[in-house]
Design a protein around this motif. Structure first.
Motif, PDB file in Angstrom:
ATOM      1  N   LEU A 204      24.307 -40.440   5.451  1.00 35.62           N
ATOM      2  CA  LEU A 204      25.753 -40.605   5.591  1.00 35.62           C
ATOM      3  C   LEU A 204      26.472 -39.265   5.435  1.00 35.62           C
ATOM      4  CD1 LEU A 204      27.930 -42.684   6.159  1.00 35.62           C
ATOM      5  CD2 LEU A 204      28.075 -43.128   3.700  1.00 35.62           C
ATOM      6  N   GLY A 205      25.991 -38.429   4.540  1.00 34.31           N
ATOM      7  CA  GLY A 205      26.588 -37.097   4.387  1.00 34.31           C
ATOM      8  C   GLY A 205      26.455 -36.262   5.647  1.00 34.31           C
ATOM      9  N   ALA A 206      25.261 -36.268   6.240  1.00 32.46           N
ATOM     10  CA  ALA A 206      25.050 -35.500   7.481  1.00 32.46           C
ATOM     11  C   ALA A 206      25.898 -36.066   8.606  1.00 32.46           C
ATOM     12  CB  ALA A 206      23.571 -35.512   7.857  1.00 32.46           C
ATOM     13  N   TRP A 207      25.961 -37.391   8.694  1.00 28.02           N
ATOM     14  CA  TRP A 207      26.782 -37.996   9.749  1.00 28.02           C
ATOM     15  C   TRP A 207      28.252 -37.625   9.561  1.00 28.02           C
ATOM     16  CZ3 TRP A 207      30.954 -41.233   9.749  1.00 28.02           C
ATOM     17  CH2 TRP A 207      31.394 -41.641  11.017  1.00 28.02           C
ATOM     18  N   ALA A 208      28.752 -37.728   8.333  1.00 26.70           N
ATOM     19  CA  ALA A 208      30.164 -37.424   8.062  1.00 26.70           C
ATOM     20  C   ALA A 208      30.479 -35.963   8.385  1.00 26.70           C
ATOM     21  CB  ALA A 208      30.504 -37.746   6.609  1.00 26.70           C
TER      22      ALA A 208
ATOM     23  N   ASP B 149      33.131 -32.226  11.923  1.00 23.08           N
ATOM     24  CA  ASP B 149      33.022 -30.986  12.696  1.00 23.08           C
ATOM     25  C   ASP B 149      33.433 -31.215  14.154  1.00 23.08           C
ATOM     26  OD1 ASP B 149      32.219 -28.176  12.909  1.00 23.08           O
ATOM     27  OD2 ASP B 149      30.563 -28.960  14.136  1.00 23.08           O
ATOM     28  N   GLU B 150      32.935 -32.288  14.750  1.00 23.30           N
ATOM     29  CA  GLU B 150      33.252 -32.565  16.152  1.00 23.30           C
ATOM     30  C   GLU B 150      34.709 -32.965  16.343  1.00 23.30           C
ATOM     31  OE1 GLU B 150      30.414 -35.478  17.433  1.00 23.30           O
ATOM     32  OE2 GLU B 150      28.749 -34.063  17.290  1.00 23.30           O
ATOM     33  N   MET B 151      35.206 -33.851  15.501  1.00 24.00           N
ATOM     34  CA  MET B 151      36.568 -34.358  15.675  1.00 24.00           C
ATOM     35  C   MET B 151      37.629 -33.326  15.302  1.00 24.00           C
ATOM     36  SD  MET B 151      36.306 -37.353  16.923  1.00 24.00           S
ATOM     37  CE  MET B 151      34.660 -37.427  17.565  1.00 24.00           C
ATOM     38  N   ALA B 152      37.343 -32.455  14.330  1.00 23.71           N
ATOM     39  CA  ALA B 152      38.335 -31.474  13.885  1.00 23.71           C
ATOM     40  C   ALA B 152      38.371 -30.226  14.755  1.00 23.71           C
ATOM     41  CB  ALA B 152      38.059 -31.075  12.433  1.00 23.71           C
ATOM     42  N   SER B 153      37.415 -30.076  15.661  1.00 25.29           N
ATOM     43  CA  SER B 153      37.419 -28.917  16.552  1.00 25.29           C
ATOM     44  C   SER B 153      38.617 -29.011  17.497  1.00 25.29           C
ATOM     45  CB  SER B 153      36.125 -28.872  17.363  1.00 25.29           C
ATOM     46  OG  SER B 153      36.121 -29.913  18.339  1.00 25.29           O
TER      47      SER B 153
ATOM     48  N   PRO C  68      40.325 -41.232   6.070  1.00 22.08           N
ATOM     49  CA  PRO C  68      40.929 -40.014   5.530  1.00 22.08           C
ATOM     50  C   PRO C  68      40.668 -38.784   6.403  1.00 22.08           C
ATOM     51  CG  PRO C  68      39.642 -41.147   3.830  1.00 22.08           C
ATOM     52  CD  PRO C  68      39.405 -41.856   5.115  1.00 22.08           C
ATOM     53  N   MET C  69      39.468 -38.717   6.989  1.00 20.39           N
ATOM     54  CA  MET C  69      39.189 -37.570   7.860  1.00 20.39           C
ATOM     55  C   MET C  69      40.111 -37.583   9.073  1.00 20.39           C
ATOM     56  SD  MET C  69      35.117 -36.724   7.797  1.00 20.39           S
ATOM     57  CE  MET C  69      34.426 -38.307   8.159  1.00 20.39           C
ATOM     58  N   MET C  70      40.272 -38.753   9.692  1.00 24.43           N
ATOM     59  CA  MET C  70      41.128 -38.819  10.876  1.00 24.43           C
ATOM     60  C   MET C  70      42.575 -38.500  10.526  1.00 24.43           C
ATOM     61  SD  MET C  70      39.178 -39.231  13.410  1.00 24.43           S
ATOM     62  CE  MET C  70      40.362 -39.565  14.680  1.00 24.43           C
ATOM     63  N   TYR C  71      43.052 -38.991   9.399  1.00 27.27           N
ATOM     64  CA  TYR C  71      44.411 -38.679   8.978  1.00 27.27           C
ATOM     65  C   TYR C  71      44.577 -37.164   8.825  1.00 27.27           C
ATOM     66  CZ  TYR C  71      48.717 -38.364   6.390  1.00 27.27           C
ATOM     67  OH  TYR C  71      49.985 -38.022   6.004  1.00 27.27           O
ATOM     68  N   ARG C  72      43.633 -36.557   8.120  1.00 26.44           N
ATOM     69  CA  ARG C  72      43.712 -35.109   7.904  1.00 26.44           C
ATOM     70  C   ARG C  72      43.597 -34.348   9.224  1.00 26.44           C
ATOM     71  NH1 ARG C  72      42.656 -33.069   2.740  1.00 26.44           N
ATOM     72  NH2 ARG C  72      43.099 -31.115   3.779  1.00 26.44           N
ATOM     73  N   ILE C  73      42.711 -34.769  10.109  1.00 28.95           N
ATOM     74  CA  ILE C  73      42.557 -34.100  11.407  1.00 28.95           C
ATOM     75  C   ILE C  73      43.875 -34.132  12.165  1.00 28.95           C
ATOM     76  CG2 ILE C  73      41.510 -34.344  13.699  1.00 28.95           C
ATOM     77  CD1 ILE C  73      38.928 -35.281  12.172  1.00 28.95           C
TER      78      ILE C  73
ATOM     79  N   SER D 229      44.083 -28.898   7.174  1.00 27.68           N
ATOM     80  CA  SER D 229      43.568 -27.802   6.356  1.00 27.68           C
ATOM     81  C   SER D 229      42.409 -28.312   5.522  1.00 27.68           C
ATOM     82  CB  SER D 229      44.671 -27.240   5.458  1.00 27.68           C
ATOM     83  OG  SER D 229      45.107 -28.237   4.553  1.00 27.68           O
ATOM     84  N   ARG D 230      41.565 -27.398   5.094  1.00 25.37           N
ATOM     85  CA  ARG D 230      40.414 -27.689   4.235  1.00 25.37           C
ATOM     86  C   ARG D 230      39.498 -28.774   4.796  1.00 25.37           C
ATOM     87  NH1 ARG D 230      43.580 -28.535  -1.117  1.00 25.37           N
ATOM     88  NH2 ARG D 230      42.888 -30.562  -0.502  1.00 25.37           N
ATOM     89  N   LEU D 231      39.312 -28.754   6.091  1.00 24.12           N
ATOM     90  CA  LEU D 231      38.408 -29.710   6.726  1.00 24.12           C
ATOM     91  C   LEU D 231      37.059 -29.039   6.896  1.00 24.12           C
ATOM     92  CD1 LEU D 231      40.788 -31.232   9.397  1.00 24.12           C
ATOM     93  CD2 LEU D 231      39.995 -32.271   7.287  1.00 24.12           C
ATOM     94  N   ASP D 232      36.200 -29.257   5.930  1.00 19.72           N
ATOM     95  CA  ASP D 232      34.892 -28.620   5.968  1.00 19.72           C
ATOM     96  C   ASP D 232      33.824 -29.587   5.463  1.00 19.72           C
ATOM     97  OD1 ASP D 232      35.319 -28.690   3.213  1.00 19.72           O
ATOM     98  OD2 ASP D 232      35.647 -26.536   3.041  1.00 19.72           O
ATOM     99  N   ALA D 233      32.597 -29.113   5.433  1.00 16.88           N
ATOM    100  CA  ALA D 233      31.475 -29.944   5.012  1.00 16.88           C
ATOM    101  C   ALA D 233      31.667 -30.463   3.590  1.00 16.88           C
ATOM    102  CB  ALA D 233      30.175 -29.160   5.129  1.00 16.88           C
ATOM    103  N   ALA D 234      32.236 -29.646   2.723  1.00 17.41           N
ATOM    104  CA  ALA D 234      32.449 -30.066   1.338  1.00 17.41           C
ATOM    105  C   ALA D 234      33.409 -31.260   1.280  1.00 17.41           C
ATOM    106  CB  ALA D 234      32.977 -28.911   0.496  1.00 17.41           C
ATOM    107  N   TYR D 235      34.435 -31.249   2.103  1.00 19.37           N
ATOM    108  CA  TYR D 235      35.382 -32.368   2.145  1.00 19.37           C
ATOM    109  C   TYR D 235      34.668 -33.638   2.603  1.00 19.37           C
ATOM    110  CZ  TYR D 235      39.319 -35.264   3.606  1.00 19.37           C
ATOM    111  OH  TYR D 235      40.207 -36.302   3.778  1.00 19.37           O
ATOM    112  N   ALA D 236      33.893 -33.532   3.673  1.00 20.52           N
ATOM    113  CA  ALA D 236      33.155 -34.696   4.185  1.00 20.52           C
ATOM    114  C   ALA D 236      32.196 -35.235   3.130  1.00 20.52           C
ATOM    115  CB  ALA D 236      32.397 -34.324   5.459  1.00 20.52           C
TER     116      ALA D 236
END
Length: 181
Positions: free
Chosen positions: A82-86, A91-95, A153-158, A163-170
């Protein structure tokens, strides 16, 4: 939209390819239905009949681009999978391209079916991860919980606070979700 077969599939693929190529060459602002149709080797009326307008065509192209091509990685545990998928999803959606595709999928879709398809793509991927965890005997949240606590939450932030959209956030979203009883 169900994938058509035969001539209809060839028309769809040639129009989609033409739209992607022209967008890359000329930019989105320069796209017109007649330009796309000419590149695809069809008449503008074919494009209008099938998609209605340029925005609906771009929405359809976006949905096809957002369709996952592979199953999520199987790394041996729910946390890892799940971590790798997130991370990959974020990464793909925030590009810049991902954001453009999200915008197009939503804008050219008055009935919401394209947004529903995109949501279903994510849910299907999550279901695969959760099914693997279940097969391994791991306790797992349900798909809706993952959508609510990781994807939403990722989609809202995207879309609104990119900001701060990185692997650590996911990973933090996944950890929080997995920590829930």
């Amino acid at each position: 939209m169900v994938r058509p077969g035969g001539r209809s599939a060839r028309v769809q693929e040639s129009v989609h390819a033409a739209a992607r190529e022209l967008q890359a060459e000329l930019g989105r602002e320069a796209l017109t239905v007649p330009l796309v149709a000419a590149r695809a080797g069809v008449t503008p009326s074919t494009v209008y009949r099938r998609w209605g307008d340029l925005q609906e065509l771009l929405s359809d192209v976006a949905v096809e681009h957002l369709r996952p091509e592979e199953l999520p990685a199987d790394l041996g545990s729910l946390r890892a999978d799940l971590g790798a998928w997130a991370e990959q999803f974020l990464d793909e959606m925030a590009s810049p391209a991902g954001r453009a595709y999200i915008r197009d999928a939503l804008l050219g879709n008055p009935d919401g079916s394209n947004a529903g398809q995109c949501s279903a793509f994510a849910a299907d991927q999550i279901d695969v991860v959760l099914a693997r965890a279940s097969e391994r005997g791991e306790a797992a949240p349900d798909a809706e919980q993952v959508i609510d606590q990781v994807v939403a939450p990722m989609m809202y932030r995207i879309l609104f606070r990119p900001s701060r959209l990185d692997a650590a956030y996911a990973r933090a979203l996944v950890e929080h979700t997995l920590a829930q009883p």
